[in-house]
Motif scaffolding. Structure first.
Motif, short mmCIF file in Angstrom:
data_model
loop_
_atom_site.label_atom_id
_atom_site.label_comp_id
_atom_site.label_asym_id
_atom_site.label_seq_id
_atom_site.Cartn_x
_atom_site.Cartn_y
_atom_site.Cartn_z
N THR A 156 34.41 17.27 27.49
CA THR A 156 34.78 15.86 27.56
C THR A 156 34.44 15.28 28.93
N VAL A 157 33.96 14.05 28.90
CA VAL A 157 33.72 13.31 30.13
C VAL A 157 34.59 12.05 30.09
N TYR A 158 35.10 11.65 31.24
CA TYR A 158 36.03 10.54 31.34
C TYR A 158 35.48 9.45 32.24
N LEU A 159 36.01 8.25 32.04
CA LEU A 159 35.73 7.14 32.95
C LEU A 159 37.05 6.41 33.19
N GLN A 160 37.58 6.57 34.39
CA GLN A 160 38.77 5.85 34.79
C GLN A 160 38.34 4.52 35.38
N MET A 161 38.82 3.44 34.79
CA MET A 161 38.42 2.10 35.21
C MET A 161 39.64 1.36 35.73
N ASN A 162 39.60 1.01 36.99
CA ASN A 162 40.68 0.27 37.63
C ASN A 162 40.18 -1.09 38.08
N TYR A 163 41.13 -1.99 38.33
CA TYR A 163 40.79 -3.34 38.82
C TYR A 163 39.72 -3.98 37.96
N LEU A 164 39.93 -3.92 36.68
CA LEU A 164 38.95 -4.43 35.73
C LEU A 164 38.75 -5.93 35.89
N LYS A 165 37.51 -6.36 35.65
CA LYS A 165 37.13 -7.76 35.76
C LYS A 165 36.58 -8.22 34.41
N PRO A 166 36.61 -9.52 34.15
CA PRO A 166 36.05 -10.01 32.88
C PRO A 166 34.59 -9.59 32.69
N GLU A 167 33.84 -9.49 33.76
CA GLU A 167 32.43 -9.08 33.64
C GLU A 167 32.26 -7.61 33.27
N ASP A 168 33.34 -6.86 33.23
CA ASP A 168 33.27 -5.48 32.75
C ASP A 168 33.33 -5.41 31.22
N GLY B 203 39.79 -0.97 24.76
CA GLY B 203 40.84 -1.88 24.31
C GLY B 203 40.76 -3.21 25.03
N LEU B 204 41.79 -4.00 24.84
CA LEU B 204 41.90 -5.31 25.47
C LEU B 204 42.87 -5.19 26.65
N VAL B 205 42.44 -5.66 27.80
CA VAL B 205 43.27 -5.56 29.00
C VAL B 205 43.07 -6.81 29.84
N GLN B 206 44.08 -7.16 30.59
CA GLN B 206 43.97 -8.31 31.49
C GLN B 206 43.21 -7.92 32.75
N ALA B 207 42.61 -8.91 33.36
CA ALA B 207 41.93 -8.67 34.63
C ALA B 207 42.88 -8.03 35.62
N GLY B 208 42.37 -7.03 36.34
CA GLY B 208 43.19 -6.28 37.27
C GLY B 208 43.81 -5.03 36.67
N GLY B 209 43.71 -4.89 35.36
CA GLY B 209 44.29 -3.75 34.68
C GLY B 209 43.39 -2.53 34.71
N GLY C 156 33.84 1.99 43.69
CA GLY C 156 35.16 1.76 44.27
C GLY C 156 36.23 1.40 43.26
N ARG C 157 35.83 1.10 42.03
CA ARG C 157 36.80 0.74 40.98
C ARG C 157 36.82 1.76 39.84
N PHE C 158 35.68 2.35 39.54
CA PHE C 158 35.56 3.31 38.44
C PHE C 158 35.38 4.72 38.99
N THR C 159 35.89 5.68 38.24
CA THR C 159 35.73 7.09 38.60
C THR C 159 35.34 7.89 37.38
N ILE C 160 34.22 8.59 37.47
CA ILE C 160 33.76 9.45 36.38
C ILE C 160 34.21 10.88 36.68
N SER C 161 34.61 11.58 35.63
CA SER C 161 35.01 12.98 35.79
C SER C 161 34.69 13.71 34.49
N ARG C 162 34.83 15.03 34.53
CA ARG C 162 34.54 15.80 33.31
C ARG C 162 35.40 17.05 33.28
N ASP C 163 35.61 17.53 32.07
CA ASP C 163 36.30 18.78 31.84
C ASP C 163 35.41 19.61 30.93
#
Length: 115
Positions: free
Chosen positions: A78-90, A10-16, A66-73
């Motif tokens: 299913t595999v997940y990617l939790q993305m925090n502190y997003l930057k425009p370059e992401d 989706g669309l998110v602001q930097a830091g989201g 330090g910003r992203f975390t991969i996990s799986r169930d």
């Protein structure tokens, strides 16, 4: 062959934050180390993160460490990617696949980070 369906972009602001999901079908999911990859406009697809079959071992590209975390169930295939502190370059289309990229690519999920 297995199918991969990515979602959660989706669309998110930097830091989201965003949480991506990848549902796998047609294979014994737990037999495979899995990974997330991304492709920014005009650039090649690149590695983001991988996770071992059991989920006990993970690795990350330096740019997301330090910003992203991969996990799986494995029960949910299913595999997940939790993305925090997003930057425009992401900003990129995010894909999942086995760590060796052995399955047909899915359509990916678009992540757009505004500054």
């Amino acid at each position: 062959q297995g199918q991969l369906v990515e979602s959660g972009g989706g669309l998110v602001q930097a830091g989201g934050s965003l949480r991506l999901s990848c549902a796998a079908s047609g294979r014994t999911f737990s037999n495979y180390a899995m990974g997330w990859f991304r492709q920014a406009p005009g650039k090649e697809r690149r590695f983001v993160a991988t996770i071992s079959r059991s989920g006990g071992t993970t690795s990350y590209a330096d740019s997301v460490k330090g910003r992203f975390t991969i996990s799986r169930d494995n029960a949910k295939n299913t595999v997940y990617l939790q993305m925090n502190y997003l930057k425009p370059e992401d900003t990129a289309i995010y894909y999942c696949n086995t760590r060796r990229m052995s399955l047909p690519w899915g359509r990916g999920t678009q992540v757009t980070v505004s500054s």
